[in-house]
Design a protein around this motif. Structure first.
Motif, PDB file in Angstrom:
ATOM      1  N   PRO A  86     -27.651 -33.311  12.302  1.00 56.87           N
ATOM      2  CA  PRO A  86     -29.013 -32.508  11.775  1.00 56.87           C
ATOM      3  C   PRO A  86     -29.230 -31.009  12.769  1.00 56.87           C
ATOM      4  CG  PRO A  86     -29.599 -34.728  12.340  1.00 56.87           C
ATOM      5  CD  PRO A  86     -28.189 -34.612  12.763  1.00 56.87           C
ATOM      6  N   LYS A  87     -29.735 -30.051  12.030  1.00 55.87           N
ATOM      7  CA  LYS A  87     -29.797 -28.778  12.585  1.00 55.87           C
ATOM      8  C   LYS A  87     -31.270 -28.253  12.197  1.00 55.87           C
ATOM      9  CE  LYS A  87     -25.283 -29.105  13.735  1.00 55.87           C
ATOM     10  NZ  LYS A  87     -25.314 -29.387  15.310  1.00 55.87           N
ATOM     11  N   GLU A  88     -31.604 -27.328  13.138  1.00 54.30           N
ATOM     12  CA  GLU A  88     -32.877 -26.572  12.767  1.00 54.30           C
ATOM     13  C   GLU A  88     -32.249 -25.175  12.260  1.00 54.30           C
ATOM     14  OE1 GLU A  88     -36.828 -26.010  15.003  1.00 54.30           O
ATOM     15  OE2 GLU A  88     -35.408 -24.384  15.556  1.00 54.30           O
ATOM     16  N   ILE A  89     -32.944 -24.786  11.067  1.00 55.12           N
ATOM     17  CA  ILE A  89     -32.020 -23.556  10.590  1.00 55.12           C
ATOM     18  C   ILE A  89     -33.165 -22.501  10.393  1.00 55.12           C
ATOM     19  CG2 ILE A  89     -30.897 -22.610   8.417  1.00 55.12           C
ATOM     20  CD1 ILE A  89     -30.558 -25.988   8.040  1.00 55.12           C
ATOM     21  N   LEU A  90     -32.893 -21.448  11.219  1.00 52.47           N
ATOM     22  CA  LEU A  90     -33.759 -20.162  10.978  1.00 52.47           C
ATOM     23  C   LEU A  90     -33.354 -19.218  10.126  1.00 52.47           C
ATOM     24  CD1 LEU A  90     -33.895 -21.658  13.907  1.00 52.47           C
ATOM     25  CD2 LEU A  90     -34.622 -19.265  14.937  1.00 52.47           C
ATOM     26  N   ALA A  91     -34.247 -18.813   9.056  1.00 59.57           N
ATOM     27  CA  ALA A  91     -33.949 -17.730   8.039  1.00 59.57           C
ATOM     28  C   ALA A  91     -34.923 -17.313   7.465  1.00 59.57           C
ATOM     29  CB  ALA A  91     -33.028 -18.779   7.012  1.00 59.57           C
ATOM     30  N   HIS A  92     -34.841 -16.183   6.642  1.00 62.68           N
ATOM     31  CA  HIS A  92     -35.783 -15.516   6.061  1.00 62.68           C
ATOM     32  C   HIS A  92     -36.337 -16.455   4.838  1.00 62.68           C
ATOM     33  CE1 HIS A  92     -37.693 -12.395   3.471  1.00 62.68           C
ATOM     34  NE2 HIS A  92     -37.736 -11.403   4.501  1.00 62.68           N
ATOM     35  N   PRO A  93     -37.600 -16.043   4.449  1.00 64.40           N
ATOM     36  CA  PRO A  93     -38.196 -16.818   3.315  1.00 64.40           C
ATOM     37  C   PRO A  93     -37.512 -16.765   1.965  1.00 64.40           C
ATOM     38  CG  PRO A  93     -39.951 -15.937   4.649  1.00 64.40           C
ATOM     39  CD  PRO A  93     -38.730 -15.286   5.220  1.00 64.40           C
ATOM     40  N   ASP A  94     -36.587 -15.626   1.983  1.00 65.58           N
ATOM     41  CA  ASP A  94     -36.133 -15.451   0.627  1.00 65.58           C
ATOM     42  C   ASP A  94     -34.595 -15.830   0.649  1.00 65.58           C
ATOM     43  OD1 ASP A  94     -38.328 -14.131  -0.694  1.00 65.58           O
ATOM     44  OD2 ASP A  94     -37.673 -12.184  -0.036  1.00 65.58           O
ATOM     45  N   VAL A  95     -34.350 -16.660   1.641  1.00 71.11           N
ATOM     46  CA  VAL A  95     -32.913 -17.152   1.503  1.00 71.11           C
ATOM     47  C   VAL A  95     -32.204 -17.757   0.475  1.00 71.11           C
ATOM     48  CG1 VAL A  95     -33.298 -19.079   2.757  1.00 71.11           C
ATOM     49  CG2 VAL A  95     -31.115 -18.007   3.471  1.00 71.11           C
ATOM     50  N   PHE A  96     -33.321 -18.429  -0.402  1.00 72.08           N
ATOM     51  CA  PHE A  96     -32.804 -19.191  -1.470  1.00 72.08           C
ATOM     52  C   PHE A  96     -33.094 -18.559  -2.858  1.00 72.08           C
ATOM     53  CE2 PHE A  96     -33.338 -22.542   1.621  1.00 72.08           C
ATOM     54  CZ  PHE A  96     -32.158 -22.834   1.766  1.00 72.08           C
ATOM     55  N   VAL A  97     -33.113 -17.102  -2.775  1.00 76.25           N
ATOM     56  CA  VAL A  97     -33.518 -16.394  -4.099  1.00 76.25           C
ATOM     57  C   VAL A  97     -31.935 -16.589  -4.827  1.00 76.25           C
ATOM     58  CG1 VAL A  97     -33.458 -14.329  -5.107  1.00 76.25           C
ATOM     59  CG2 VAL A  97     -35.145 -15.164  -3.174  1.00 76.25           C
ATOM     60  N   ALA A  98     -32.168 -16.600  -6.310  1.00 81.41           N
ATOM     61  CA  ALA A  98     -30.847 -16.707  -7.052  1.00 81.41           C
ATOM     62  C   ALA A  98     -30.207 -15.308  -6.839  1.00 81.41           C
ATOM     63  CB  ALA A  98     -31.273 -16.917  -8.360  1.00 81.41           C
ATOM     64  N   ARG A  99     -28.774 -15.366  -6.767  1.00 81.89           N
ATOM     65  CA  ARG A  99     -27.938 -14.175  -6.630  1.00 81.89           C
ATOM     66  C   ARG A  99     -26.774 -14.219  -7.487  1.00 81.89           C
ATOM     67  NH1 ARG A  99     -29.764 -13.919  -0.954  1.00 81.89           N
ATOM     68  NH2 ARG A  99     -31.324 -12.595  -1.179  1.00 81.89           N
ATOM     69  N   TYR A 100     -26.435 -12.908  -8.025  1.00 78.63           N
ATOM     70  CA  TYR A 100     -25.213 -13.016  -8.980  1.00 78.63           C
ATOM     71  C   TYR A 100     -24.428 -11.639  -8.643  1.00 78.63           C
ATOM     72  CZ  TYR A 100     -27.785 -16.309 -11.529  1.00 78.63           C
ATOM     73  OH  TYR A 100     -28.540 -17.511 -11.882  1.00 78.63           O
ATOM     74  N   ARG A 101     -23.304 -11.681  -8.736  1.00 83.72           N
ATOM     75  CA  ARG A 101     -22.362 -10.354  -8.655  1.00 83.72           C
ATOM     76  C   ARG A 101     -21.749 -10.127 -10.030  1.00 83.72           C
ATOM     77  NH1 ARG A 101     -20.261  -6.678  -5.729  1.00 83.72           N
ATOM     78  NH2 ARG A 101     -21.150  -7.684  -3.545  1.00 83.72           N
ATOM     79  N   LEU A 102     -21.794  -9.031 -10.388  1.00 80.30           N
ATOM     80  CA  LEU A 102     -21.403  -8.146 -11.727  1.00 80.30           C
ATOM     81  C   LEU A 102     -19.872  -7.592 -11.285  1.00 80.30           C
ATOM     82  CD1 LEU A 102     -21.656  -7.638 -14.507  1.00 80.30           C
ATOM     83  CD2 LEU A 102     -22.643  -5.283 -13.783  1.00 80.30           C
ATOM     84  N   LYS A 103     -19.007  -8.537 -11.729  1.00 82.78           N
ATOM     85  CA  LYS A 103     -17.535  -7.972 -11.780  1.00 82.78           C
ATOM     86  C   LYS A 103     -17.134  -6.404 -12.533  1.00 82.78           C
ATOM     87  CE  LYS A 103     -14.483 -11.189 -10.822  1.00 82.78           C
ATOM     88  NZ  LYS A 103     -13.533 -12.227 -11.007  1.00 82.78           N
ATOM     89  N   ASP A 104     -15.994  -6.254 -12.331  1.00 83.64           N
ATOM     90  CA  ASP A 104     -15.499  -5.119 -12.946  1.00 83.64           C
ATOM     91  C   ASP A 104     -15.473  -5.264 -14.462  1.00 83.64           C
ATOM     92  OD1 ASP A 104     -15.875  -3.381 -10.772  1.00 83.64           O
ATOM     93  OD2 ASP A 104     -13.894  -3.587 -10.260  1.00 83.64           O
ATOM     94  N   ASN A 105     -15.021  -6.613 -14.836  1.00 84.93           N
ATOM     95  CA  ASN A 105     -14.572  -6.937 -15.900  1.00 84.93           C
ATOM     96  C   ASN A 105     -15.846  -7.445 -16.896  1.00 84.93           C
ATOM     97  OD1 ASN A 105     -15.194  -9.326 -14.807  1.00 84.93           O
ATOM     98  ND2 ASN A 105     -13.229 -10.517 -15.167  1.00 84.93           N
ATOM     99  N   ARG A 108     -20.299 -12.337 -14.707  1.00 85.44           N
ATOM    100  CA  ARG A 108     -21.521 -12.418 -13.763  1.00 85.44           C
ATOM    101  C   ARG A 108     -21.103 -13.698 -13.029  1.00 85.44           C
ATOM    102  NH1 ARG A 108     -23.403 -11.212 -18.636  1.00 85.44           N
ATOM    103  NH2 ARG A 108     -24.268  -9.471 -19.025  1.00 85.44           N
ATOM    104  N   ILE A 109     -21.059 -13.839 -11.783  1.00 85.63           N
ATOM    105  CA  ILE A 109     -20.673 -15.142 -10.924  1.00 85.63           C
ATOM    106  C   ILE A 109     -21.902 -15.152  -9.978  1.00 85.63           C
ATOM    107  CG2 ILE A 109     -18.118 -14.870 -11.309  1.00 85.63           C
ATOM    108  CD1 ILE A 109     -18.052 -13.576  -8.328  1.00 85.63           C
ATOM    109  N   PRO A 110     -22.191 -16.392  -9.884  1.00 85.59           N
ATOM    110  CA  PRO A 110     -23.239 -16.776  -8.709  1.00 85.59           C
ATOM    111  C   PRO A 110     -22.954 -16.627  -7.458  1.00 85.59           C
ATOM    112  CG  PRO A 110     -22.515 -18.895  -9.893  1.00 85.59           C
ATOM    113  CD  PRO A 110     -21.885 -17.739 -10.411  1.00 85.59           C
ATOM    114  N   PHE A 160     -27.191  -8.844  -8.045  1.00 82.23           N
ATOM    115  CA  PHE A 160     -28.532  -8.972  -8.762  1.00 82.23           C
ATOM    116  C   PHE A 160     -29.038 -10.130  -8.656  1.00 82.23           C
ATOM    117  CE2 PHE A 160     -25.416  -5.931 -10.951  1.00 82.23           C
ATOM    118  CZ  PHE A 160     -26.251  -4.830 -11.111  1.00 82.23           C
ATOM    119  N   CYS A 161     -30.201 -10.296  -9.114  1.00 83.56           N
ATOM    120  CA  CYS A 161     -31.216 -11.533  -8.925  1.00 83.56           C
ATOM    121  C   CYS A 161     -31.399 -12.095 -10.292  1.00 83.56           C
ATOM    122  CB  CYS A 161     -32.401 -11.250  -8.415  1.00 83.56           C
ATOM    123  SG  CYS A 161     -32.443 -10.838  -6.600  1.00 83.56           S
TER     124      CYS A 161
END
Length: 277
Positions: A86-105, A108-110, A160-161
């Motif tokens: 077990p670990k204590e994890i320090l992060a920002h409140p938005d750490v679990f916001v959905a994220r995607y990258r738009l590739k050149d082709n 859209r990948i998560p 993108f989100c």
């Protein structure tokens, strides 16, 4: 030596045989007195292997800091919890916001966290979510959310989100670590989506000092244009940093440009790189 920083995960590997690289970042902070701290966990394929190869016992790590919620920084958290307890994890409140990258082709990948907060908690993770600048151990500070103040650090335009690439991901959860060393402040970066100069100015304002000895980690210059790189170099010169150890998302071309502009100050922080401060 009061504290040792060791790169456990990075895109490239150094001279230590048997270590592995992956697109990701993780660094272990080991103070001479006090508990070790893990900063990011990589993508998940190399953290445990490299730590074992370097004889670093991650079961002794009680706390983990996440620089932000992209898979290449949070992906190793699940195997870490599984094998190192077990670990204590320090992060920002938005750490679990959905994220995607738009590739050149157009694909859209998560690129966000592979697991939910609840799934990490079920594996032994306890989250402390905070967006403020704060001291988390003697001489160790977490920047929290970094104000975007200058006009040249535009960020990464390809993330993108949402899946329709309408909501740009400004990565508000991006944060960095600051350590007090013998020769000045040492700034440890994950990806530094907020911009290295924005981050340094935020640290300087928060601590009331500008004596930066070293910057280590990903500077995210591999995803920006030449004007941003040149403006970053001019600003870095004004800070008078003595050592810049680049890795992960800094980008090869940007790293070369930094090395030419700041001769003798720029180093490659690949897997196995160690800095004693």
């Amino acid at each position: 030596m009061t504290t040792r920083i060791t790169i456990l995960c990075d895109n490239g590997v150094g001279s230590l045989s048997g270590t592995l690289g992956e697109h990701g970042f993780s660094a272990l902070i080991e103070p001479l007195a006090g508990e070790p701290l893990l900063f990011d966990t990589g993508q998940g394929q190399t953290l445990l292997h490299n730590a074992q190869r370097m004889h670093r016992d991650l079961t002794k790590v009680r706390r983990v800091v996440l620089s932000h919620g992209h898979y290449d920084h949070i992906g190793g958290l699940a195997p870490l919890l599984r094998d190192a307890g077990p670990k204590e994890i320090l992060a920002h409140p938005d750490v679990f916001v959905a994220r995607y990258r738009l590739k050149d082709n157009g694909e859209r990948i998560p690129i966000g966290s592979p697991l939910s907060r609840g799934e990490y908690e079920a594996r032994g993770g306890t989250f402390v979510l905070d967006a403020s600048f704060r001291e988390i151990a003697p001489g160790v500070y977490l920047t929290g959310a970094v104000p975007r103040r200058n006009d040249f650090e535009a960020g990464d335009a390809g993330i993108f989100c949402d899946t329709t690439h309408c909501a740009a991901d400004l990565v508000p959860d991006d944060q960095s670590l600051v350590l007090r060393g013998r020769h000045g402040l040492v700034l440890l970066l994950g990806c530094c989506h907020a911009g290295i100069i924005n981050t340094m100015e935020h640290v300087a304002d928060s601590l009331g000092e500008r004596d930066f000895h070293a910057v280590v980690g990903g500077m995210h210059l591999g995803f920006c244009g030449q004007p941003q790189i040149e403006a970053t170099i001019r600003s870095l010169k004004n800070f008078g940093i003595r050592k810049i150890a680049v890795s992960h998302c800094t980008g090869f071309a940007a790293a070369v440009r930094l090395a030419r502009a700041l001769p003798g100050e720029v180093h490659s922080a690949q897997v196995g790189y160690t800095l004693e401060i």
